[in-house]
Design a protein around this motif. Sequence first.
Motif, PDB file in Angstrom:
ATOM      1  N   ASN A  82       0.813  -1.227   0.000  1.00 13.09           N
ATOM      2  CA  ASN A  82       0.000   0.000   0.000  1.00 13.09           C
ATOM      3  C   ASN A  82       0.849   1.281   0.000  1.00 13.09           C
ATOM      4  O   ASN A  82       0.604   2.212   0.762  1.00 13.09           O
ATOM      5  N   SER A  90      -8.130  -5.407  -2.427  1.00 11.26           N
ATOM      6  CA  SER A  90      -9.572  -5.251  -2.623  1.00 11.26           C
ATOM      7  C   SER A  90     -10.201  -4.494  -1.462  1.00 11.26           C
ATOM      8  O   SER A  90      -9.676  -4.465  -0.349  1.00 11.26           O
ATOM      9  N   TYR A  91     -11.357  -3.897  -1.745  1.00  9.35           N
ATOM     10  CA  TYR A  91     -12.147  -3.250  -0.697  1.00  9.35           C
ATOM     11  C   TYR A  91     -13.626  -3.504  -0.966  1.00  9.35           C
ATOM     12  O   TYR A  91     -14.050  -3.728  -2.106  1.00  9.35           O
ATOM     13  N   ASP A  92     -14.403  -3.517   0.101  1.00 10.79           N
ATOM     14  CA  ASP A  92     -15.848  -3.677  -0.005  1.00 10.79           C
ATOM     15  C   ASP A  92     -16.427  -2.370  -0.506  1.00 10.79           C
ATOM     16  O   ASP A  92     -16.442  -1.363   0.205  1.00 10.79           O
ATOM     17  N   ASP A  98     -12.141   0.155   7.737  1.00 10.89           N
ATOM     18  CA  ASP A  98     -10.888  -0.046   7.001  1.00 10.89           C
ATOM     19  C   ASP A  98     -11.060  -0.936   5.778  1.00 10.89           C
ATOM     20  O   ASP A  98     -10.353  -0.758   4.779  1.00 10.89           O
ATOM     21  N   ASN A  99     -11.972  -1.894   5.828  1.00 12.70           N
ATOM     22  CA  ASN A  99     -12.130  -2.807   4.698  1.00 12.70           C
ATOM     23  C   ASN A  99     -12.985  -2.210   3.582  1.00 12.70           C
ATOM     24  O   ASN A  99     -13.218  -2.858   2.566  1.00 12.70           O
ATOM     25  N   GLN A 100     -13.447  -0.971   3.771  1.00  8.37           N
ATOM     26  CA  GLN A 100     -14.290  -0.336   2.764  1.00  8.37           C
ATOM     27  C   GLN A 100     -13.543   0.758   1.987  1.00  8.37           C
ATOM     28  O   GLN A 100     -14.160   1.522   1.262  1.00  8.37           O
ATOM     29  N   ARG A 101     -12.242   0.783   2.132  1.00  5.93           N
ATOM     30  CA  ARG A 101     -11.416   1.718   1.368  1.00  5.93           C
ATOM     31  C   ARG A 101     -10.017   1.152   1.239  1.00  5.93           C
ATOM     32  O   ARG A 101      -9.622   0.249   1.989  1.00  5.93           O
ATOM     33  N   VAL A 102      -9.268   1.685   0.306  1.00  7.67           N
ATOM     34  CA  VAL A 102      -7.856   1.339   0.159  1.00  7.67           C
ATOM     35  C   VAL A 102      -7.062   2.637   0.241  1.00  7.67           C
ATOM     36  O   VAL A 102      -7.443   3.652  -0.355  1.00  7.67           O
ATOM     37  N   GLN A 113     -12.259   4.538  -2.663  1.00  7.34           N
ATOM     38  CA  GLN A 113     -13.343   3.823  -1.999  1.00  7.34           C
ATOM     39  C   GLN A 113     -14.595   3.856  -2.848  1.00  7.34           C
ATOM     40  O   GLN A 113     -14.588   4.400  -3.957  1.00  7.34           O
ATOM     41  N   ASN A 135     -17.019  -6.532  -4.023  1.00  7.51           N
ATOM     42  CA  ASN A 135     -15.653  -6.046  -3.826  1.00  7.51           C
ATOM     43  C   ASN A 135     -15.085  -5.447  -5.114  1.00  7.51           C
ATOM     44  O   ASN A 135     -15.290  -5.994  -6.199  1.00  7.51           O
TER      45      ASN A 135
END
Length: 558
Positions: A369, A383-385, A397-401, A521, A540
Motif C-alpha cells: 500500500n 480489494s475493498y468492499d 478499514d475494509n471499505q477503502r484502500v 473507496q 468487492n
Amino acid sequence: MRSRFFKFFFIGSMIFFFGNCSKDDNSVPILPNEDFSLKVENNIKVEMRDGVELAVNVYRPDTEGTFPVILSFGPYGKDNLPAEYDPVDDGNIIVSEYAAFETPDPAFWVAHGYIVIAADTRGSGQSEGTLNVFEDQEAEDYYDLIEWAGVQSWSSGKVGLNGVSIYGISQWKAAALNPPHLTAMICWEGFTDPYRDGFYHGGIPSEFIDGWFQYRLLDNLSATNTGYRDLPMEVAANPLASASIYQELSIGDRLAQITIPSYISVSIQDHGLHTRGTINGFQAISSSQKWLELHGRKKWEFYYSQDALSRQKKFFDHFLKETDNSILSQPTVRYELREAYYDGTIETADNWPIPGRTLSKLYLDASNNTLNNSMATNASSVSYDATALEDPEFITDNQRVIFKHTFSEETNIVGTMKLKLFVSTDQASDIDLFVGIQKADANDNIIHFQGSGDAEGQVASGWLRVSKRALDMSKSTEEVPYHSHNMIETITPNQIVEVDVEIWPTTTKYKAGEQLILVVQGNDIVESQESHKNNVNYGNTTIYTGENRQSYLQIPTL
C-alpha cells in the motif's frame, strides 16, 4: 434622510469590517474616496427584444454626472435582502443591507463612483416570463440589459459584469455575444460545462442539483412566472454528456468568442462545483488581458474581503474608469500555495497550467500500500468492499484502500493530477470510483484544508463511473484526461479494465517528511456538494499493480 443613513451605515460597516480582517491580510484598507451618497431605484422595468419585461434595482451616486455600471444578473432574487451567511460555515462576511446573495455590494461600489444594477432573470424575483437558467435566451436577455444600461443618462457607457457562482456562470454566454457596451467582466466561482462540472462528476450523478433547484430556483420564482424546465428530472433522464440538454446549457466552443478584459477567480478547493470549469473558462477565452486567481479560503468570505475587493476595484478602475494603475503589471496567475487550513503563501505565474511544472509518476504497490517513484516489480492486488453505505461517515478499514508516499524533499503540487488504475469488480457490472488526495504529517495525522463544504476538506477529489471510462483523445492531454461520457460500456465480474481518473486541480505544498495519502473507496469521501446518488457499487472492487498493470498517480510538481 435615506442618503444620510446610508453614509453612517456604510462607514460603520467598513470600520467593523476592516477591524476584523485576518492578520495575514496586509493589503491597504479600501475606504470611500468620494463623498457619494446612495440613490436607490427599485424594480425598474426593462423591456427585452421580445417584449418581456425584466425587473432591475439601480443603485447609483445621488449626484449629477455619469458613472460606469457594474451589472449582476441571476435568479436568486435581487430583493431577498439582506443575504444570509452562516458565520461558522461561510466566514466573517460584512456587507450592507443592499447586497443580495453572491452579488457585488452596492454600498462599496457606489461609494467608489460606480453604479450597481441587480437584475432578476426571467421568471424570477420581480421579472416576467419563463425561467431560463443557463439557456441561450438568458444570454440574450443579459445582452439587452447591458445595452440598456450602457445608454442611460447616468451611465458612462462602460458596463462591467460581476458576481459569484450562478452570477458568474451567466457571464460567459453573454460576453460571447459581445454586446457593444460590455467593457470588462469579473467572473467569480463559475463553471462552463454543467454536465462535468456540476451535474455528473466523472459520470456519477451529483445530489447538488436537487436541493439547489428547489431552494435557489423554485423558491424564488416570480408571481408572473410562466413556467420552467424541470432540470433535475431532465438531468436524471439523460446520463450521457451527448444529450441535447447539455448542448443547450453549456457554452461549449463559444468561450473563444470572449475578448474583453476578464478577471477570473475560484476557490481551488471547490471540487465538485466551481474549480474545474472556472479554470477551463480562463484557458479557453480569447481575451488578451485576462487574470486568474486561485484561493483556498471560504468563497463568499474571500469575495467580499478587502483583499479580494482591492484587486476587483483595481481591475474595474482601469478598464471602466481608465485609471492608470498597476493592474497591467499584475502577474497573469495569482494562487495560494496551501499548507493547511487557512495557511498558505501567495505565488504567481505567467499562465495556467503553470509553466515549468514536471509531470511525475508515483506507482501504486498493492503489496504494501505504497506510492513509489519506481514501478512495482511484482504483480499484486488489493480489494475493498465497495457496497454503497447509508452513512459514509462510518466507513471501516475494509471499505477503502489507502496508498501512502512520504516526500524526501519539499514538493509543490500545482495543477491537475491523474490516477491510472487497473480495476475489477467481483459481482457488479459497473464501478463507481471515489478518489481523494490527502496530506498527513510524519505521524499519520491528517492535515485538513478548507473544503468545498467545510473546514475538514482534503487536498483534491476525483471521480469516475467505470462504464463511462472512454476518453476523447482529441481533448485529452498528457496531464488532463477528458472523458467523452457519451457511451455506456459495462463490465463483467472479474473483468480487469484500465481507467484514467481526472483529479481536480490543486495548489498544495508538501514539506519533507510529510505524506501524500491516496484514498480509493466506493462512496463519497468528504461531505459537501460533492455528494452523489444512484451508486452502482456492490461486492468487492480490486485494484491491480505491478508487471503489466502499472497503476500510478501522476502529479504536477514545481
